[in-house]
Design a protein around this motif. Structure first.
Motif, mmCIF file in Angstrom:
data_model
loop_
_atom_site.group_PDB
_atom_site.id
_atom_site.type_symbol
_atom_site.label_atom_id
_atom_site.label_comp_id
_atom_site.label_asym_id
_atom_site.label_seq_id
_atom_site.Cartn_x
_atom_site.Cartn_y
_atom_site.Cartn_z
ATOM 1 N N ASP B 21 38.323 45.630 33.354
ATOM 2 C CA ASP B 21 39.187 46.745 33.733
ATOM 3 C C ASP B 21 38.561 47.601 34.836
ATOM 4 O OD1 ASP B 21 37.137 47.651 32.218
ATOM 5 O OD2 ASP B 21 38.331 49.054 31.026
ATOM 6 N N ILE B 22 37.778 46.971 35.702
ATOM 7 C CA ILE B 22 37.133 47.748 36.768
ATOM 8 C C ILE B 22 38.209 48.266 37.728
ATOM 9 C CG2 ILE B 22 36.635 45.770 38.310
ATOM 10 C CD1 ILE B 22 33.841 47.204 38.746
ATOM 11 N N SER B 23 38.101 49.537 38.077
ATOM 12 C CA SER B 23 39.093 50.130 38.983
ATOM 13 C C SER B 23 38.537 50.121 40.403
ATOM 14 C CB SER B 23 39.388 51.570 38.556
ATOM 15 O OG SER B 23 38.261 52.369 38.823
ATOM 16 N N ASP B 24 39.385 50.455 41.357
ATOM 17 C CA ASP B 24 38.953 50.499 42.755
ATOM 18 C C ASP B 24 37.787 51.464 42.922
ATOM 19 O OD1 ASP B 24 41.120 48.905 43.014
ATOM 20 O OD2 ASP B 24 42.236 50.189 44.376
ATOM 21 N N THR B 25 37.899 52.613 42.267
ATOM 22 C CA THR B 25 36.846 53.632 42.366
ATOM 23 C C THR B 25 35.535 53.102 41.792
ATOM 24 O OG1 THR B 25 38.651 55.104 41.777
ATOM 25 C CG2 THR B 25 36.483 56.100 42.003
ATOM 26 N N ASP B 26 35.630 52.430 40.631
ATOM 27 C CA ASP B 26 34.430 51.886 39.983
ATOM 28 C C ASP B 26 33.725 50.881 40.887
ATOM 29 O OD1 ASP B 26 35.014 53.280 37.670
ATOM 30 O OD2 ASP B 26 36.091 51.613 36.753
ATOM 31 N N PHE B 59 41.707 43.801 47.976
ATOM 32 C CA PHE B 59 40.797 44.948 47.954
ATOM 33 C C PHE B 59 39.466 44.562 47.303
ATOM 34 C CE2 PHE B 59 38.902 48.698 46.046
ATOM 35 C CZ PHE B 59 38.873 49.560 47.128
ATOM 36 N N VAL B 60 39.553 44.031 46.101
ATOM 37 C CA VAL B 60 38.332 43.652 45.387
ATOM 38 C C VAL B 60 37.600 42.552 46.154
ATOM 39 C CG1 VAL B 60 37.439 42.644 43.250
ATOM 40 C CG2 VAL B 60 39.198 44.395 43.149
#
Lengths: 135, 120
Positions: B21-26, B59-60
């Protein structure tokens, strides 16, 4: 685009990056319920992620409505924002097009990953992207 | 540093297991933290396990590619391990590759490859 096929399953608000995670999880779960295979699910959820992120980053936020239908089986995600809109959709669909310093593969890539994708956009009013995965 | 990913330092190698569940911010935080750790720990390699990731979007993918480029500048080789088959197929369709990263099927494959190289 006409009315989405199937029943409305969820309305996800898209304001922050975390909201995109939630929307794509719901879309993935609906595909799983219909028995979608792993590649199908990964492709569609990736498309939802691209479009959902666009709504958050470029559209100033919006919402994703997720629909599911059993016969014939399909999942539809309608992602709407009230952002600046896209002036030239054909150019935006080309790989390498970006107004934001990113890679510019998102929109064109998302279209390749869906079975059907339609973009309605008005400059100054917003963008609505409808994505369909058929099983 | 967020709890969405933990960094371990083992045998000169930074190991990172990226959480589902890694987010863009993380992941942006992770990029920064890793660059600092490479220098502080004099790491010779970074191994990123992305097996938990159900999808890798542009993105990732871009952050992973940048991370590998930054590591290279800091003299550390990046390995991306555990990529799911469906993720690999989708990345190709998105027209993305990870030019500066080595990929390995698993953590042990990556470590085996690294052990073939003498310690700096």
């Amino acid at each position: 685009m006409s009315v989405p096929e199937g029943a409305l399953v969820s309305v996800c608000v898209l304001l922050r990056d975390r909201d995109v995670l939630h929307a794509r999880r719901v879309a993935g779960q609906e595909l799983e319920k219909l028995g979608a295979r792993s590649v199908k699910k990964t492709r569609f959820v990736t498309a939802v992620s691209e479009i959902g992120r666009n709504a958050v980053m470029h559209g100033g936020g919006g919402e994703a409505r997720i629909y599911s239908q059993v016969h014939p089986p399909c999942v539809t995600v309608v992602c709407r924002d009230k952002g600046p809109g896209i002036a030239d959709v054909d150019a935006a669909l080309c790989d390498g097009f970006s107004t934001a310093g990113s890679m510019g593969r998102g929109l064109g890539g998302a279209r390749r990953l869906c079975d059907q994708m339609e973009i309605e956009t008005t400059v100054g009013k917003g963008t609505c992207v409808t994505m369909v995965a058929r099983l | 540093m967020s709890a969405a990913s933990a960094i371990y330092f083992v045998e000169g190698v930074l190991l990172v297991a990226i959480q589902e569940d890694i987010s863009d911010t993380d992941i942006l935080d992770l990029q920064e933290a890793l660059a600092e750790r490479i220098v502080r720990d004099s790491a010779r390699a970074v191994v990123m396990d992305i097996n938990a990731l159900e999808i890798v979007d542009t993105f990732v993918g871009r952050i992973l590619a940048q991370l590998a480029s930054v590591s290279k500048l800091l003299d550390a080789q990046t390995y991306v391990v555990g990529m799911r088959p469906a993720v690999a197929m989708t990345l190709v369709e998105l027209g993305m590759d990870l030019p500066e990263s080595k990929t390995a099927l698993s953590l042990s494959h990556a470590l085996q490859d690294l052990r073939g190289k003498p310690l700096a």
